[in-house]
Write a protein that holds these residues in place. Sequence first.
Motif, PDB file in Angstrom:
ATOM      1  N   LYS A  91      -2.442  -2.207  -6.436  1.00  0.00           N
ATOM      2  CA  LYS A  91      -3.169  -1.371  -5.472  1.00  0.00           C
ATOM      3  C   LYS A  91      -3.860  -2.176  -4.384  1.00  0.00           C
ATOM      4  O   LYS A  91      -3.935  -1.752  -3.243  1.00  0.00           O
ATOM      5  N   GLU A  92      -4.374  -3.366  -4.730  1.00  0.00           N
ATOM      6  CA  GLU A  92      -5.086  -4.146  -3.722  1.00  0.00           C
ATOM      7  C   GLU A  92      -4.166  -4.661  -2.611  1.00  0.00           C
ATOM      8  O   GLU A  92      -4.631  -5.137  -1.583  1.00  0.00           O
ATOM      9  N   LEU A  93      -2.856  -4.536  -2.786  1.00  0.00           N
ATOM     10  CA  LEU A  93      -1.907  -4.967  -1.758  1.00  0.00           C
ATOM     11  C   LEU A  93      -1.295  -3.807  -0.975  1.00  0.00           C
ATOM     12  O   LEU A  93      -0.478  -4.019  -0.097  1.00  0.00           O
ATOM     13  N   TRP A  94      -1.677  -2.580  -1.323  1.00  0.00           N
ATOM     14  CA  TRP A  94      -1.117  -1.419  -0.628  1.00  0.00           C
ATOM     15  C   TRP A  94      -1.644  -1.328   0.801  1.00  0.00           C
ATOM     16  O   TRP A  94      -2.836  -1.524   1.044  1.00  0.00           O
ATOM     17  N   TRP A  98      -0.526   4.129   2.274  1.00  0.00           N
ATOM     18  CA  TRP A  98      -0.002   4.415   0.943  1.00  0.00           C
ATOM     19  C   TRP A  98      -1.028   5.176   0.113  1.00  0.00           C
ATOM     20  O   TRP A  98      -0.677   6.045  -0.674  1.00  0.00           O
ATOM     21  N   HIS A  99      -2.308   4.862   0.280  1.00  0.00           N
ATOM     22  CA  HIS A  99      -3.364   5.571  -0.450  1.00  0.00           C
ATOM     23  C   HIS A  99      -3.414   7.030   0.005  1.00  0.00           C
ATOM     24  O   HIS A  99      -3.568   7.936  -0.815  1.00  0.00           O
ATOM     25  N   PHE A 103       0.605   7.871  -3.292  1.00  0.00           N
ATOM     26  CA  PHE A 103       1.470   7.069  -4.159  1.00  0.00           C
ATOM     27  C   PHE A 103       0.746   6.763  -5.463  1.00  0.00           C
ATOM     28  O   PHE A 103      -0.463   6.590  -5.495  1.00  0.00           O
ATOM     29  N   VAL A 104       1.514   6.689  -6.542  1.00  0.00           N
ATOM     30  CA  VAL A 104       0.937   6.402  -7.854  1.00  0.00           C
ATOM     31  C   VAL A 104       1.328   5.001  -8.317  1.00  0.00           C
ATOM     32  O   VAL A 104       0.480   4.188  -8.649  1.00  0.00           O
ATOM     33  N   LYS A 105       2.615   4.713  -8.348  1.00  0.00           N
ATOM     34  CA  LYS A 105       3.110   3.403  -8.775  1.00  0.00           C
ATOM     35  C   LYS A 105       4.272   2.972  -7.884  1.00  0.00           C
ATOM     36  O   LYS A 105       5.430   2.935  -8.324  1.00  0.00           O
ATOM     37  N   PRO A 106       4.002   2.617  -6.622  1.00  0.00           N
ATOM     38  CA  PRO A 106       5.110   2.224  -5.745  1.00  0.00           C
ATOM     39  C   PRO A 106       5.770   0.932  -6.229  1.00  0.00           C
ATOM     40  O   PRO A 106       5.103   0.045  -6.743  1.00  0.00           O
TER      41      PRO A 106
END
Length: 142
Positions: A91-94, A98-99, A103-106
């Motif tokens: 998540k810290e790289l999304w 995307w948030h 998205f749940v698990k890209p």
Amino acid sequence: MTIASIKHWETFALHKYKVRIVHRGDNVKDQDGQVAVFQEMSASPSAIHTINSNMAWGCLPGHKTTMADAEQAYLQAELNSKHPNWVRIPKELWPEDWHRKGFVKPMCRLVKALYGHPESGGHWEKHLAKAVVGMGGIPIQE
């Protein structure tokens, strides 16, 4: 998985913040949720006797040795697996959008030999050997 650290922690003036992204090789599943099986590969990590031999050579009169780490070593090599590998993006790289998109698990296709992947060492070693031979070097099997 992302790992953050501070190099040269002991000396404040030399602090350098580093972040490394690694593949969690301990938590790899196939498309059915089963433990993934990878192709048989081997890598020959530097052993202490190799380092000691280098240091001994450098201590001889008129000799000098140096050591350097390859910049982003594994990421120079392609991950040439028999089957496609997909990784979940932390998540810290999304990117921000995307948030918002929910998205749940890209996932994305892994194309580079990311550190921690069970096959990365073997792919990196093949890549390095090809580069050394390309510069006129001769690999020593031992």
